[in-house]
Write a protein that holds these residues in place. Sequence first.
Motif, mmCIF file in Angstrom:
data_model
loop_
_atom_site.group_PDB
_atom_site.id
_atom_site.type_symbol
_atom_site.label_atom_id
_atom_site.label_comp_id
_atom_site.label_asym_id
_atom_site.label_seq_id
_atom_site.Cartn_x
_atom_site.Cartn_y
_atom_site.Cartn_z
ATOM 1 N N ASP A 30 5.805 -5.477 -8.115
ATOM 2 C CA ASP A 30 7.160 -5.970 -7.885
ATOM 3 C C ASP A 30 7.738 -6.578 -9.150
ATOM 4 O O ASP A 30 8.931 -6.427 -9.439
ATOM 5 C CB ASP A 30 7.162 -7.024 -6.764
ATOM 6 N N LEU A 31 6.903 -7.276 -9.911
ATOM 7 C CA LEU A 31 7.357 -7.858 -11.178
ATOM 8 C C LEU A 31 7.727 -6.758 -12.166
ATOM 9 O O LEU A 31 8.708 -6.876 -12.907
ATOM 10 C CB LEU A 31 6.267 -8.751 -11.773
ATOM 11 N N VAL A 32 6.946 -5.681 -12.174
ATOM 12 C CA VAL A 32 7.230 -4.549 -13.060
ATOM 13 C C VAL A 32 8.538 -3.888 -12.653
ATOM 14 O O VAL A 32 9.407 -3.617 -13.486
ATOM 15 C CB VAL A 32 6.073 -3.532 -13.023
ATOM 16 N N ASP A 33 8.711 -3.636 -11.354
ATOM 17 C CA ASP A 33 9.930 -2.991 -10.874
ATOM 18 C C ASP A 33 11.165 -3.833 -11.157
ATOM 19 O O ASP A 33 12.256 -3.299 -11.370
ATOM 20 C CB ASP A 33 9.824 -2.729 -9.370
ATOM 21 N N ALA A 34 11.006 -5.145 -11.140
ATOM 22 C CA ALA A 34 12.141 -6.040 -11.374
ATOM 23 C C ALA A 34 12.453 -6.227 -12.848
ATOM 24 O O ALA A 34 13.442 -6.889 -13.202
ATOM 25 C CB ALA A 34 11.863 -7.400 -10.735
ATOM 26 N N GLY A 35 11.612 -5.679 -13.713
ATOM 27 C CA GLY A 35 11.839 -5.833 -15.143
ATOM 28 C C GLY A 35 11.362 -7.164 -15.695
ATOM 29 O O GLY A 35 11.674 -7.527 -16.831
ATOM 30 N N LEU A 36 10.596 -7.907 -14.897
ATOM 31 C CA LEU A 36 10.080 -9.200 -15.342
ATOM 32 C C LEU A 36 8.766 -9.060 -16.090
ATOM 33 O O LEU A 36 8.334 -9.988 -16.774
ATOM 34 C CB LEU A 36 9.882 -10.131 -14.137
ATOM 35 N N LEU A 37 8.122 -7.904 -15.941
ATOM 36 C CA LEU A 37 6.829 -7.677 -16.573
ATOM 37 C C LEU A 37 6.782 -6.216 -17.012
ATOM 38 O O LEU A 37 6.887 -5.309 -16.182
ATOM 39 C CB LEU A 37 5.710 -7.974 -15.571
ATOM 40 N N ALA A 38 6.638 -5.995 -18.287
ATOM 41 C CA ALA A 38 6.684 -4.627 -18.813
ATOM 42 C C ALA A 38 5.300 -3.995 -18.790
ATOM 43 O O ALA A 38 4.293 -4.667 -19.062
ATOM 44 C CB ALA A 38 7.215 -4.634 -20.243
ATOM 45 N N PRO A 39 5.220 -2.710 -18.454
ATOM 46 C CA PRO A 39 3.945 -1.999 -18.555
ATOM 47 C C PRO A 39 3.383 -2.128 -19.966
ATOM 48 O O PRO A 39 4.127 -2.082 -20.949
ATOM 49 C CB PRO A 39 4.311 -0.555 -18.227
ATOM 50 N N GLY A 40 2.079 -2.311 -20.059
ATOM 51 C CA GLY A 40 1.447 -2.484 -21.355
ATOM 52 C C GLY A 40 1.331 -3.927 -21.791
ATOM 53 O O GLY A 40 0.679 -4.222 -22.805
ATOM 54 N N THR A 41 1.960 -4.832 -21.054
ATOM 55 C CA THR A 41 1.900 -6.253 -21.417
ATOM 56 C C THR A 41 0.454 -6.747 -21.400
ATOM 57 O O THR A 41 -0.306 -6.473 -20.473
ATOM 58 C CB THR A 41 2.731 -7.104 -20.439
ATOM 59 N N GLN A 42 0.083 -7.498 -22.439
ATOM 60 C CA GLN A 42 -1.259 -8.057 -22.522
ATOM 61 C C GLN A 42 -1.335 -9.316 -21.663
ATOM 62 O O GLN A 42 -0.445 -10.174 -21.705
ATOM 63 C CB GLN A 42 -1.592 -8.427 -23.973
ATOM 64 N N LEU A 43 -2.387 -9.418 -20.872
ATOM 65 C CA LEU A 43 -2.635 -10.609 -20.063
ATOM 66 C C LEU A 43 -3.935 -11.256 -20.519
ATOM 67 O O LEU A 43 -4.862 -10.577 -20.961
ATOM 68 C CB LEU A 43 -2.744 -10.250 -18.581
#
Length: 486
Positions: A30-43
């Motif tokens: 949901d965070l990815v779909d909302a643009g709050l978390l980009a694919p590839g982001t390092q955690l």
Amino acid sequence: MTDSAAGNGEENPPGRASYLFEGRRVRVSDLVDAGLLAPGTQLVFRRKRSGEAHLARVTEDGKIELDDGRRFASPSAAAAAASGRGPFDGWTAWALENDTLLDVLRQTLLDTVAGQSSSGGSAAEGSVDRHTRLKDARKKADEGNPITLTVRDLLDWWEASRRGYLVSGQVSAELANHGLSTVPDFAAVGLDDRVALTGPPTDTEDEQEATAEQEAAAEQETATGQWETKTTGAPKSTASDDEEEEPVQGQTVGNLPSALRGVESVTSSANFEEAFTKMRLNGYSQLPVLNGPRNLQGAVTWESIARARYADSGAPFSDAIAAAHAVSYADHLIDVLPDLERFGFLLVKDQTNRIAGIITVADVAAEYGATARPFLLIGDLDRQLRRVISEGLDLTEVIALCDPDGQRKLAAFDQLSYGDYQQVLGNQEQWDKLGWPLDRKSFVARLDELREIRNELMHFNDKDKAGDSAIPLLRNMIELLREHGS
């Protein structure tokens, strides 16, 4: 049900009247779909005490991928897998490289969707109000001043009076979305018992070690007790765990009114006179012997006292102490019945393993009696509805209404379902043939209300039984059918 606005990529969808994510847990996707978390982001998951740091990245489909290639939809599962320990609140464990927690992004998403829902009508307004309450509860929990309230008052936030399966699932999910848990578990105690709304631990590693130390201390305290126990581990409700986590289902020990209402006790240094007096004043047949809130030595009963005195008229009080059995408040009621039959009573431990109450055979008999009562009334309601239809209406016409294409092969009144009763009595022509001086719309509306109660009962979806409010509804309808259907 519709997806969240952030989840389907639409901007400000019109008329959103349902609450955030339809009572389900927010997902990383949901965070990815909302643009709050980009694919590839390092955690990164930093272990504060050990100094370890576990790395992961966000995938295109909203999963958390560890360095070894394993992927998880749940942050909690990913944190446990990365560290080899757990459980963890993954939303406060994983952070971006700038130390922004996933939980912060989750709260941003909830606030955004709540803002989009604010103009969606009365249902949405109630959801937004609940969102505000939950945010305030999280704030107070983080400040160390958690809100406490009864389970009944908590359910009222969702405009519910009972813990049916769907209601409990929604409450559990929305608490989880705000990083909240209830202590004790709201699903495992009575409606009028109080729970605290607590937030996630600020340091999961320290929290785990502190919990382990507490459990070790409790075990040490009770090691000298001459008693029997059954430990199942009943932590607070895991509102911050995986999205697959479900609320407690079925009746638990804690659902019994006496389970967590406190217990009168004596210490092992007491005398017969003190035990006599407390048992007589309170009408007890047994009295726990406690040398501390977690140190159960056993119990004295009229039988154990008589046995000790019969063997030796000058016997010390310690000779009358018999074995006692303690169970967790979160144990399923059906699982403890063998122990209850053996001992006649069971002591109940709360979420901190303190002895917090007692249950007896009489308590369980009353619980199962209350559970059985609405089932008996539902059966009587079915019989009365079938009787008035079979005695007052023509079978051919009834079949034409309920099975017009003949696929069900209805051939007798006994084959009619509750839905058929509604279909027949909701038909103006059939209603007129009964000649009742009653309002059809009001009657059919009540039938539909009873249908919902019936479905909850028959599918065992209602943790709190039909309750005081449903019993009169059933009885009144049965009496009305008896009066006008004769």
